[in-house]
Scaffold this motif. Structure first.
Motif, mmCIF file in Angstrom:
data_model
loop_
_atom_site.group_PDB
_atom_site.id
_atom_site.type_symbol
_atom_site.label_atom_id
_atom_site.label_comp_id
_atom_site.label_asym_id
_atom_site.label_seq_id
_atom_site.Cartn_x
_atom_site.Cartn_y
_atom_site.Cartn_z
ATOM 1 N N UNK A 206 19.912 36.939 49.889
ATOM 2 C CA UNK A 206 20.398 37.475 48.612
ATOM 3 C C UNK A 206 19.298 38.156 47.818
ATOM 4 N N UNK A 207 18.043 37.794 48.065
ATOM 5 C CA UNK A 207 16.936 38.410 47.339
ATOM 6 C C UNK A 207 16.847 39.899 47.655
ATOM 7 N N UNK A 208 17.233 40.284 48.858
ATOM 8 C CA UNK A 208 17.241 41.692 49.220
ATOM 9 C C UNK A 208 18.516 42.397 48.799
ATOM 10 N N UNK A 209 19.607 41.635 48.664
ATOM 11 C CA UNK A 209 20.896 42.220 48.278
ATOM 12 C C UNK A 209 21.020 42.386 46.768
ATOM 13 N N UNK A 210 20.362 41.521 46.051
ATOM 14 C CA UNK A 210 20.460 41.564 44.597
ATOM 15 C C UNK A 210 21.512 40.604 44.069
ATOM 16 N N UNK A 211 21.342 40.204 42.802
ATOM 17 C CA UNK A 211 22.252 39.277 42.148
ATOM 18 C C UNK A 211 22.945 39.963 40.985
ATOM 19 N N UNK A 212 24.109 39.496 40.656
ATOM 20 C CA UNK A 212 24.853 39.971 39.490
ATOM 21 C C UNK A 212 25.224 38.763 38.643
ATOM 22 N N UNK A 213 25.375 38.985 37.352
ATOM 23 C CA UNK A 213 25.776 37.893 36.476
ATOM 24 C C UNK A 213 27.239 37.532 36.744
ATOM 25 N N UNK A 214 27.491 36.334 37.279
ATOM 26 C CA UNK A 214 28.886 35.967 37.576
ATOM 27 C C UNK A 214 29.647 35.656 36.297
ATOM 28 N N UNK B 134 28.179 39.836 44.929
ATOM 29 C CA UNK B 134 27.442 39.955 46.191
ATOM 30 C C UNK B 134 27.674 38.735 47.093
ATOM 31 N N UNK B 135 27.929 39.005 48.371
ATOM 32 C CA UNK B 135 28.321 37.946 49.297
ATOM 33 C C UNK B 135 27.308 36.811 49.351
ATOM 34 N N UNK B 136 26.033 37.153 49.502
ATOM 35 C CA UNK B 136 25.027 36.100 49.703
ATOM 36 C C UNK B 136 24.746 35.340 48.421
ATOM 37 N N UNK B 137 24.934 35.971 47.269
ATOM 38 C CA UNK B 137 24.860 35.235 46.012
ATOM 39 C C UNK B 137 25.997 34.222 45.936
ATOM 40 N N UNK B 138 27.204 34.672 46.290
ATOM 41 C CA UNK B 138 28.352 33.761 46.289
ATOM 42 C C UNK B 138 28.131 32.615 47.270
#
Length: 301
Positions: free
Chosen positions: A207-215, A45-49
């Protein structure tokens, strides 16, 4: 700790070449950072990155701060308004640019961004009362004509993401103009750290609305590499303006377009068409002429 005021000095032999080399390094570093972010954001996810990269950048800036005049989290009252406007420009331009980067060819996006010096010049005339002679007005018109060649309203390149790229360029202009409000006792590390903090915080909130993934480990390592490139870009961008004559060094900013086209081709298989090449040449030529003209006016004064 605050940095001491900088006193302009006469460039020594070799300073221009060193300044040009540092500017080229800065543009290469920014271009490589863009490449890493575009690649990583394909799967993460862009905002997590953006958040993870920002945290690493903040750590890197804090580490190199002693060599950049120190880091002070206390902003003098006179600098708070320009700092606020600069952070608005920094955060907005980063969000807009990264979204455009995900959806456009790197060469097309970089070509549009090359009109930035012309936009800053026009904005300085409107908001700071600087005069604009007919030659530089002609250069501005030619530069924007080049942007129209790149965008080709009604063509494939012109669309929503091209508008986003133009908005990103406008926000970078706001950031650069706000920087002029700082006194010289505000260190470069302090300005860069606040910029990184604002970008990281905004990325985290969104990112809280986009969601996070385990990198994965490779993704983390790539983000650390991108953060290193971005830190080098920040540091060398400042250093390049303090070595040699600006009129000699500034045109090397346009090497970023070559880096973007090369990385786009090698990593993503993107190749600009003839119109993009023609428009880029026109924008770059107009920008270089403007810088040369400013140097001539300065000598006349």
């Amino acid at each position: 700790m605050k940095s001491a005021p900088v006193t302009p000095t006469t460039p020594r032999s070799g300073d221009n070449l060193r300044g040009a080399a540092i500017m080229t390094l800065s543009m290469v570093a920014f271009g490589l950072n863009d490449t890493v972010m575009k690649f990583v954001a394909q799967d993460l996810p862009l905002y997590q990155a953006m958040t993870l990269r920002g945290l690493i950048v903040m750590a890197f800036i804090a580490a190199v701060a002693p060599r950049l005049g120190g880091l002070s989290l206390r902003i003098p009252p006179a600098a708070r308004r320009p700092m606020a406007w600069r952070m608005v420009g920094e955060v907005a331009s980063t969000l807009l640019f990264l979204n455009a980067l995900q959806n456009m060819a790197m060469g097309d996006l970089s070509a549009i961004m090359q009109a930035l010096p012309l936009v800053v010049m026009v904005a300085a005339t409107l908001f700071f009362g600087e005069t604009l002679g007919w030659r530089r007005i002609g250069a501005v018109i030619a530069g924007f004509g080049g942007v129209l060649l790149i965008l080709r309203p009604g063509g494939e390149v012109f669309g929503f993401w091209a508008v986003v790229a133009i908005a990103a360029m406008a926000m970078v202009a706001l950031r650069d103009l706000a920087t002029r409000g700082f006194a010289r006792d505000i260190s470069s590390a302090t300005v860069a750290f606040y910029a990184a903090t604002g970008v990281t915080a905004s990325g985290f909130v969104i990112s809280l609305g986009q969601g996070w993934a385990m990198p994965s480990l490779p993704q983390v390592l790539l983000l650390a590499l991108g953060a290193a490139f971005l830190t080098v870009g920040y540091v060398t961008a400042v250093a390049s303006m303090r070595v040699g004559e600006i009129s000699y060094v500034a045109p090397f900013r346009y090497t970023s377009l070559l880096v973007a086209i090369l990385m786009g081709l090698v990593v993503f298989g993107e190749w600009p068409d003839l119109w993009t090449w023609a428009g880029s040449a026109l924008v770059v030529a107009a920008g270089i002429y403007t810088i040369w003209r400013e140097a001539q006016i300065g000598k006349g004064r």
